[in-house]
Design an enzyme around this catalytic site. Structure first.
Site, PDB file in Angstrom:
ATOM      1  N   ASP A 201     -41.523  -8.519  25.954  1.00  0.00           N
ATOM      2  CA  ASP A 201     -40.694  -7.947  26.982  1.00  0.00           C
ATOM      3  C   ASP A 201     -40.377  -6.651  26.506  1.00  0.00           C
ATOM      4  OD1 ASP A 201     -39.646  -7.985  29.659  1.00  0.00           O
ATOM      5  OD2 ASP A 201     -37.874  -8.509  28.900  1.00  0.00           O
TER       6      ASP A 201
ATOM      7  N   GLU B  73     -36.268  -3.364  22.569  1.00  0.00           N
ATOM      8  CA  GLU B  73     -35.109  -2.727  23.120  1.00  0.00           C
ATOM      9  C   GLU B  73     -34.714  -1.436  22.326  1.00  0.00           C
ATOM     10  OE1 GLU B  73     -32.049  -1.240  25.049  1.00  0.00           O
ATOM     11  OE2 GLU B  73     -33.071  -2.878  25.829  1.00  0.00           O
TER      12      GLU B  73
ATOM     13  N   ASN C 230     -38.465   1.936  19.871  1.00  0.00           N
ATOM     14  CA  ASN C 230     -38.944   2.850  20.940  1.00  0.00           C
ATOM     15  C   ASN C 230     -40.363   2.312  21.131  1.00  0.00           C
ATOM     16  OD1 ASN C 230     -40.137   4.541  22.556  1.00  0.00           O
ATOM     17  ND2 ASN C 230     -38.953   6.377  21.723  1.00  0.00           N
TER      18      ASN C 230
ATOM     19  N   ASP D 254     -36.165   2.636  33.574  1.00  0.00           N
ATOM     20  CA  ASP D 254     -35.490   4.024  34.098  1.00  0.00           C
ATOM     21  C   ASP D 254     -36.097   4.426  35.513  1.00  0.00           C
ATOM     22  OD1 ASP D 254     -35.884   7.335  33.669  1.00  0.00           O
ATOM     23  OD2 ASP D 254     -34.013   6.367  33.470  1.00  0.00           O
TER      24      ASP D 254
ATOM     25  N   LYS E  73     -26.650   0.451  34.882  1.00  0.00           N
ATOM     26  CA  LYS E  73     -26.085  -0.635  33.911  1.00  0.00           C
ATOM     27  C   LYS E  73     -25.119  -1.288  34.966  1.00  0.00           C
ATOM     28  CE  LYS E  73     -27.188   1.549  29.728  1.00  0.00           C
ATOM     29  NZ  LYS E  73     -27.564   2.776  30.319  1.00  0.00           N
TER      30      LYS E  73
ATOM     31  N   ASP F  41     -37.231  -2.505  41.226  1.00  0.00           N
ATOM     32  CA  ASP F  41     -36.551  -2.438  42.617  1.00  0.00           C
ATOM     33  C   ASP F  41     -36.804  -0.762  43.359  1.00  0.00           C
ATOM     34  OD1 ASP F  41     -34.525  -1.814  40.607  1.00  0.00           O
ATOM     35  OD2 ASP F  41     -33.031  -1.517  42.175  1.00  0.00           O
TER      36      ASP F  41
END
Length: 239
Positions: free
Chosen positions: A25, A58, A86, A113, A117, A172
């Protein structure tokens, strides 16, 4: 700068069985989604998937450390892990080392991005992102640098994923999803096929079956989520 990774990884005790297929992920945040998924599969195995390991990547090392601590508290040590790195720099090294022991079964990239948050600002953030999208963007060069799905990332996945294994993307913000989708289609159309042929159509349901925290918040506000899956073809990788 590359993230330090032991030469023995993942056969260094990180995973109880490093030969298991791996779900990566990218942009995992605090790891809630991946830990929920690992816990669910541990309690109720998916016969189609079989047993898997789980790895979250992450960008913020402190957040990855927090997620790693949650792994221990939830009894998932040896099954799930997190690395602060990264993906644009470290992904190739990570997947190449893991592939010496097990295959990369699934890569998920969810809500990259723009990522807002504060949960109370999701609706406002969604509207801002949509306004920027309609205007064509305010800082295209900066946005390009922040992209998770780049030509290099997709080529790495094309090289190491086996036939039938998948990339799952969702957001989204329609423009964000469309940009990821366009990048994969443009640079790896021989190696990955979009399971939804029409680029103006999207998956209605999350195929993984476990939502992220952001996804829950978005759906609670009756906002749309845009998704698709790319499946690795039988085309052999060529440098």
């Amino acid at each position: 700068m590359e993230t330090e990774l032991k030469t023995e990884w993942p056969n260094d005790g990180t995973f109880a069985d490093p030969s298991l297929p791996l779900h990566i992920d990218i942009g995992c945040g605090k790891g809630g989604f991946l830990l929920d998924l690992a816990s669910l599969r541990q309690d109720a195995p998916n016969e189609l998937e079989g047993d898997r390991n789980y790895l979250g990547l992450e960008l913020r090392p402190s957040v990855a450390k927090f997620a790693k601590e949650r792994t221990v508290r939830r009894g998932l040590a040896g099954k799930a892990d997190f690395i602060g790195c990264n993906a644009n720099v470290d992904l190739k090294r990570i997947v190449s080392q893991y592939s010496m022991f097990g295959e990369i079964a699934l890569v998920s990239i969810q809500y990259p991005d723009p990522h807002f948050k504060c949960e109370s600002n999701i609706k406002r953030g969604h509207d801002i992102a949509m306004n920027i999208s309609r205007k064509g963007g305010t800082d295209k060069k900066s946005h390009q640098k922040r992209r998770v799905v780049t030509e290099e990332v997709i080529n790495t996945l094309a090289k190491y994923l086996k036939e039938g294994n998948e990339i799952f993307i969702q957001s989204d913000v329609q423009d964000v999803l469309d940009n990821m989708r366009e990048t994969i289609r443009e640079f790896s159309n021989e190696y990955f096929v979009d399971v939804i042929d029409n680029p103006d159509e999207y998956m209605e349901e999350n195929p993984v079956g476990v939502p992220t925290e952001r996804e829950i918040s978005v759906l609670d506000q009756d906002l749309p989520v845009y998704r698709t899956v790319f499946r690795r073809t039988c085309k052999e990788w060529q440098e």
